[in-house]
Structure formats: structure tokens, C-alpha cells
Design a protein around this motif. Structure first.
Motif, short mmCIF file in Angstrom:
data_model
loop_
_atom_site.label_atom_id
_atom_site.label_comp_id
_atom_site.label_asym_id
_atom_site.label_seq_id
_atom_site.Cartn_x
_atom_site.Cartn_y
_atom_site.Cartn_z
N UNK A 1 0.41 -0.52 -0.02
CA UNK A 1 0.09 0.05 -0.02
C UNK A 1 1.27 1.39 -0.58
N UNK A 2 1.97 1.21 -0.40
CA UNK A 2 2.86 2.57 -0.83
C UNK A 2 2.77 3.42 -2.42
N UNK A 3 2.71 4.17 -1.69
CA UNK A 3 1.62 5.29 -2.80
C UNK A 3 3.24 4.94 -3.73
N UNK A 4 4.21 5.84 -3.14
CA UNK A 4 5.17 6.05 -3.45
C UNK A 4 6.73 5.69 -3.30
N UNK B 1 -3.33 2.24 3.25
CA UNK B 1 -2.57 0.94 3.27
C UNK B 1 -2.38 -0.12 4.40
N UNK B 2 -3.01 -1.46 4.10
CA UNK B 2 -3.32 -2.42 5.14
C UNK B 2 -1.79 -2.79 5.71
N UNK B 3 -1.63 -2.16 6.47
CA UNK B 3 0.00 -2.80 7.57
C UNK B 3 0.02 -2.36 9.34
N UNK C 1 2.39 -2.37 14.57
CA UNK C 1 2.84 -2.88 15.86
C UNK C 1 4.12 -3.65 14.68
N UNK C 2 3.81 -4.19 13.65
CA UNK C 2 4.80 -4.60 12.76
C UNK C 2 5.97 -3.61 12.16
N UNK C 3 5.15 -2.79 11.40
CA UNK C 3 5.88 -2.20 10.83
C UNK C 3 7.30 -0.75 11.81
N UNK C 4 6.17 -1.49 12.92
CA UNK C 4 7.40 -0.76 14.10
C UNK C 4 8.69 -1.82 14.83
N UNK C 5 8.29 -2.97 14.89
CA UNK C 5 9.50 -4.18 15.20
C UNK C 5 9.96 -4.27 13.58
N UNK C 6 10.12 -3.65 12.16
CA UNK C 6 11.35 -3.92 11.23
C UNK C 6 11.50 -2.71 10.99
N UNK D 1 1.40 -7.09 6.85
CA UNK D 1 0.59 -6.60 5.68
C UNK D 1 -1.08 -7.44 6.42
N UNK D 2 -2.02 -6.22 6.44
CA UNK D 2 -3.50 -6.55 6.78
C UNK D 2 -3.85 -7.74 6.34
N UNK D 3 -5.00 -8.89 6.88
CA UNK D 3 -5.37 -9.36 5.90
C UNK D 3 -6.68 -9.41 5.95
N UNK D 4 -7.92 -8.41 5.00
CA UNK D 4 -9.56 -8.32 5.90
C UNK D 4 -10.22 -9.13 5.55
#
Length: 225
Positions: free
Chosen positions: A94-97, A113-115, A118-123, A222-225
């Protein structure tokens, strides 16, 4: 008709393709060699098809098709395919650029963006070469190695330095390199000696590998809905 197709996919439980694509600009020359595909219209067709792929399987099939038709892919074609792969990953997250600015790559999230935050912070915490810039931007420092990679120590210059403690060759002195080269060959000029090595974006530390590695790390959350 498009709405009907989307409705059918929803009823089947299939994922609906997002029409919005990430804008990727990593400052790498992606021109296909004229010698590899001499016909301009055929080159343009390959460009368009690479830009339009929506899955890795589709991309792999296209690369194999190009190989069958024109022979083993050149570096420029492999770079173009890697570029397309990076765009697929950026779309999925879900990146724009994804834009290279000197020694950094700036990645901007789309509002939807579906992220997992908490995972983003860990990375970000684990890698060490990525900075989170509020509200929705990541900055990848190409000069820093990810934490998972160990940088080799700089070679010792003990006993090889001048009276000021500097190695003129290591410091980039063109005349010192010329002095140690033995016979002076034609074309042995300052510009040629000091010219930086040609960038290989697909090398282990190249911009493609670095960006792709980060995107793959992020894909795990990535979140799965």
C-alpha cells in the motif's frame, strides 16, 4: 462492466485488483538495449507489459517469454523485471510512492495502506537502516547496512601510510594510483581513475536489493481483511 466484474469476484471470494499503482523512481536506467530488441515497437511492447504485470507469476511468465523470443535477458531487461517486482511488492503493502533521493529512498504510504503498525515498528527497530517519518513515510538509508548484515571492518593501513597517516590511494588520490600502476597506458587520465564504478542495482548492496529486502520484511505484517 467493471463493477459487474468486481461483484462477481467478491461473490467468488477473489481479491479485487486495486487500480491505483505505486509510483516507483529509483534513478536507475531501465532502457532495454537496442541490440537485444532492435525494433522500437517491440521494445515499447515489453515496457508496457512489464509495467502492467499484477502478479509475480505473470512477471515470471513474461521474462520467460522474452527469453524464448530474444535470447538470454540482458542486464537491462533483468533490471526492468526487478523494477516491476518491486512495484508489485509496493502495491501489495500500500505504498503511494518509492522515490530515491541521493543516498536515501523515501517510501510514502497511501492513506488506505493495510499494514500492522506494531509490525512496522518492529521492522524499523530491527533493521537500523530505516527511519519512520510521521505521519506516513519511511526513509531507507542506503549508506547503512541492515542490522541483519554485519559490516566488515575497514582494512588496517598500519605501516602503509604517509607521514600524515593517510594512504593516498585509499584517500582517492588519482596521481598516487597512477604512480602505482607501472607503465602509463593511453587514456590513463584523472577522470578515468576517479570515475566511480558503475552501479549494479541488483547487487547484494544495490538499491534494488535494499528496497526489495525492506518491502519483503514489511510484507510479513500486511493486514488481511
Amino acid at each position: 462492466m467493471k463493477l459487474l466484474e468486481q461483484t462477481i469476484k467478491e461473490l467468488k471470494g477473489e481479491e479485487i485488483e486495486d487500480e491505483i499503482r505505486a509510483n516507483i523512481n529509483l534513478r536507475v536506467d531501465l532502457r532495454i538495449d537496442d541490440e537485444y530488441i532492435p525494433d522500437m515497437n517491440q521494445r515499447l511492447t515489453v515496457y508496457r507489459r512489464m509495467a502492467a504485470v499484477r502478479t509475480e507469476d505473470e512477471l515470471n511468465r513474461l521474462v520467460l517469454e522474452v527469453r524464448d523470443r530474444y535470447g538470454p535477458p540482458t542486464e537491462s531487461v533483468l533490471n526492468l523485471a526487478e523494477y516491476a517486482s518491486i512495484r508489485l511488492l509496493a502495491d501489495r503493502i500500500g505504498f503511494e510512492s518509492v522515490d530515491r533521493e541521493g543516498a536515501s529512498v523515501v517510501l510514502k504510504f497511501r492513506p488506505d495502506a493495510k499494514l500492522d503498525p506494531a509490525w512496522l515498528y518492529q521492522v524499523v527497530q530491527r533493521r537500523g537502516d530505516v527511519t519512520l517519518v510521521p505521519p506516513a513515510t519511511l526513509k531507507l538509508d542506503l549508506k547503512k547496512a541492515p542490522a541483519s548484515r554485519t559490516a566488515l571492518p575497514a582494512p588496517s593501513l598500519a605501516g602503509k601510510t604517509g607521514k600524515k597517516g593517510r594512504d593516498p590511494v585509499a584517500a582517492g588520490s588519482w596521481w598516487a594510483a597512477r604512480a602505482q600502476a607501472g607503465a602509463v597506458a593511453p587514456g590513463f587520465t584523472k577522470d578515468e581513475i576517479m570515475r566511480p564504478a558503475k552501479e549494479d542495482p541488483r547487487a547484494d548492496d544495490g538499491v534494488f536489493a535494499r528496497v526489495s529486502g525492506l518491502l519483503k520484511d514489511l510484507s510479513g505484517g500486511r493486514s488481511i481483511e
